[in-house]
Design a protein around this motif. Sequence first.
Motif, short mmCIF file in Angstrom:
data_model
loop_
_atom_site.label_atom_id
_atom_site.label_comp_id
_atom_site.label_asym_id
_atom_site.label_seq_id
_atom_site.Cartn_x
_atom_site.Cartn_y
_atom_site.Cartn_z
N UNK A 245 0.82 -1.22 0.00
CA UNK A 245 0.00 0.00 0.00
C UNK A 245 0.85 1.26 0.00
N UNK A 246 2.14 1.13 0.42
CA UNK A 246 3.03 2.29 0.51
C UNK A 246 3.88 2.47 -0.75
N UNK A 247 3.54 1.80 -1.83
CA UNK A 247 4.25 1.99 -3.08
C UNK A 247 4.18 3.46 -3.49
N UNK A 248 5.29 4.01 -3.96
CA UNK A 248 5.30 5.41 -4.37
C UNK A 248 4.50 5.63 -5.65
N UNK A 249 4.40 4.60 -6.49
CA UNK A 249 3.63 4.69 -7.74
C UNK A 249 2.19 4.25 -7.45
N UNK A 250 1.22 5.11 -7.62
CA UNK A 250 -0.16 4.77 -7.23
C UNK A 250 -0.69 3.49 -7.88
N UNK A 251 -0.33 3.27 -9.13
CA UNK A 251 -0.87 2.12 -9.86
C UNK A 251 -0.41 0.79 -9.28
N UNK A 252 0.64 0.78 -8.49
CA UNK A 252 1.14 -0.46 -7.91
C UNK A 252 0.46 -0.82 -6.59
N UNK A 253 -0.34 0.07 -6.07
CA UNK A 253 -1.02 -0.22 -4.80
C UNK A 253 -2.26 -1.09 -5.04
N UNK A 254 -2.66 -1.86 -4.06
CA UNK A 254 -3.88 -2.66 -4.22
C UNK A 254 -5.11 -1.78 -4.20
N UNK A 255 -6.17 -2.29 -4.76
CA UNK A 255 -7.46 -1.61 -4.65
C UNK A 255 -8.06 -1.86 -3.28
N UNK A 256 -9.11 -1.16 -2.97
CA UNK A 256 -9.77 -1.39 -1.67
C UNK A 256 -10.33 -2.81 -1.59
N UNK A 257 -10.81 -3.34 -2.70
CA UNK A 257 -11.35 -4.70 -2.69
C UNK A 257 -10.24 -5.72 -2.44
N UNK A 258 -9.09 -5.53 -3.09
CA UNK A 258 -7.97 -6.45 -2.90
C UNK A 258 -7.44 -6.37 -1.47
N UNK A 259 -7.29 -5.15 -0.97
CA UNK A 259 -6.78 -4.99 0.39
C UNK A 259 -7.76 -5.55 1.41
N UNK A 260 -9.05 -5.33 1.20
CA UNK A 260 -10.05 -5.83 2.13
C UNK A 260 -10.05 -7.35 2.22
N UNK A 261 -9.87 -8.03 1.08
CA UNK A 261 -9.83 -9.49 1.10
C UNK A 261 -8.59 -10.01 1.82
N UNK A 262 -7.47 -9.28 1.73
CA UNK A 262 -6.24 -9.71 2.41
C UNK A 262 -6.30 -9.45 3.91
N UNK A 263 -7.10 -8.49 4.32
CA UNK A 263 -7.20 -8.16 5.74
C UNK A 263 -8.30 -8.93 6.46
N UNK A 264 -9.16 -9.60 5.70
CA UNK A 264 -10.29 -10.30 6.31
C UNK A 264 -9.83 -11.23 7.41
N UNK A 265 -10.55 -11.19 8.53
CA UNK A 265 -10.18 -12.00 9.69
C UNK A 265 -11.30 -12.99 10.00
N UNK A 266 -11.18 -13.68 11.11
CA UNK A 266 -12.16 -14.69 11.49
C UNK A 266 -13.53 -14.06 11.70
#
Length: 737
Positions: A245-266
């Motif tokens: 998420x801290x990539x300096x180039x915006x296009x390399x960052x995940x979308x909110x949907x991608x990030x949300x799926x990676x953060x999903x917990x129990x």
Amino acid sequence: MFFPLTHDDPEQLGTYRLVARLGSGGMGTVYLGQSPSGRIAALKTMHARTAADPAFRARFRLETDASRVIGGHHGARVFDADPIAEIPWLATEYVIGPPLDEAVQSGGPLPETAVRALGASLCAALAQLHGSDVVHRDLKPSNIMITADGPKVIDFGIARAIGDERLTRTGTEAGTPAFMSPEQAMGQDHSPAGDVFALAGVLVYAVAGRGPFGAGQAADLLWVRYAEPDLTGVPASLVPVLRRCFEKVPERRPTTAQLGSELACADGGFSAHLPEPVLAEIARRATAVWQVEPCRLPPPAGSVLSETVPDSARPGMSRRTLLTVAGGSASSIAASGAGAWAWLGRRGGAAEPTGSTGSQQPKWDLIWQVTASYEDPRVPPAPLLLDQLIVVGAYGLQGLNPKTGKARWPEYPEVYFAHLTATNSRQIYTINHSSEEKDPLTVSRVDLTTGAVGDPFIELKDFRVALYGTQLLYATDDTLYAVGGRGPHPASSVETDHFFKEQSWSLLGLDIHSGSKLWEVPLPPRPDGSTRMHFLSARVSGDHLVLVQQSAKGETQLVVLNRHTGAVLWQRKFDSGQPDASRAHLAVDDTHVYPSAGRLLALALSDGTVSWRYDQSPAGAAYSPPTVKDGLVYAVEEGGGVVASTPEAASCGGPRTSAAPHRRISTHHLSSASSTCTASRRPVSSPPTSEGAPLPASSRPPRPSTSLMSPPAGSSPWARATSPATPSSEFTEAAQA
């Protein structure tokens, strides 16, 4: 924390009585308030000095819109707002819980499971914003409230539409240094990827107790732009997720949907992951808010300052509307008529209730009622009616079951603006809104089940959809009628919610089946700063397109066109003294137009001549906008209840009346051009005399010419319509005023 009111704080904002201060900043003050029903709310308002700045007013209005977009699940639900008042204000739910920064400072960093749940919820909140073409631009721990139901995003003071940089160029702050993206720190465009960058910083703060790029000093902007984040204290399993998420180039960052799926917990509710100290603080705040005692500090010694009171009691129609649907036959008509009378109001003042002064109140047999968003609509609103669906609201449209009032669409459907949406009673169509200046005007179908917007099937590349005056007026089985504009937003403008003189406008007929433009009729230009839309409403009957057109000064005229060619058949100016919401509503059947003219009359659909009018009204009586059902014309007579009239029943006898408690449904005698009651006929160009007698025939206007001119000076508001032998292709210059 609650603070006493100062001596010059207002007593109330809208209907909310102020109880205490919650805080104050550079733009304004936030208060705790209470409605007459006892509901607690947070009320945000602007300082007088910032309210005088158009740029800050534009920011406040954008904040109001963004708060509505995110809704009550991911943000503070909006109860009410008046962004155009002398001192603008916004009323939202009072969120029970601490800001994230206070929760971490008092209880320490959150456990990983809580941070994952926090991040997943915030991804959903940002997706809701981004899906409506809005970016937050200032996501930070103090703007995230921790509640038992989940985090809520607040403070959209520098939010803006995606691609719109005008507010940034005014010199206002661009965000908080410790949580800014590199592109934002360099003054570049802040896209949804910039919000993802800020979200990662928030999660680092939540789990490590400090931000990834220092404490927020201006010098930390260099760290944001050129160095890597400090992820010390971040659990190993979260490091690779957040680092992307801290990539300096915006296009390399995940979308909110991608990030949300990676953060999903129990599984488990949000509160199940919160530590005990945070839960205890939520409970304490839930109790404390009901224990606040109103307190106001006295003015300083020797002070002569007067109290600052916002513009919360302007005369005229309220911007809040409760949509009410009534059942039954006669009672349904009565209820709809009473609602129309509420829109009608009194000339030169606020609407007042009329009718019986007895203690018994009329029973409208309500089936259900819902609250809909009708604040500051661009055109007078009217629900879209389909077989198994009713769509209500001016913004954030709601799809409801017409029998029960239950929601059929999700809370946040993709179709948003009523003035860009129309129906033919079988299908809903919408112009796809975009804030990108160069995006063309496109039209899509709306899924009746979900409210989802389909792929565009009409595209007009030479019209710009982002322009303020764009409208979708009406839909038939084969044609859409729209208003489209050409020309840019001037780059130097901060506020774009109005017309610009560089723009040109046209009325358009669009083929639903082929997606092509059938015809185009030029419209009068609008001066800089005008906010009045070209048309208040539209109807179709047979081959006729009936429009209520308005000028930049608010003057209205009825215009009828051939709906297949766009040729103007006739037009009439009318200035009934009623508000826009009344003049917009008219009724049409196969042969007549029944305008909202403050009196009951019918115009021939073919040429605009007066077919009949009711001449036996009480002195000074006024009527609501009419409606037509099964050959009867219904309206609400001031002080007289509901009246029902039919031209077929016209005779020289008196009215036939059927009395009902607190309302009246009557069949009145009508003076008809085709009836035998010649004594009550008068020339169609002549205003009635005080005795009701016709004026001399010499006062009749000349025969129609081939030019479409406004009525002669001094003529009746319903002067003889121009009916050219060769229909015109342009609207009269009178509408340019």
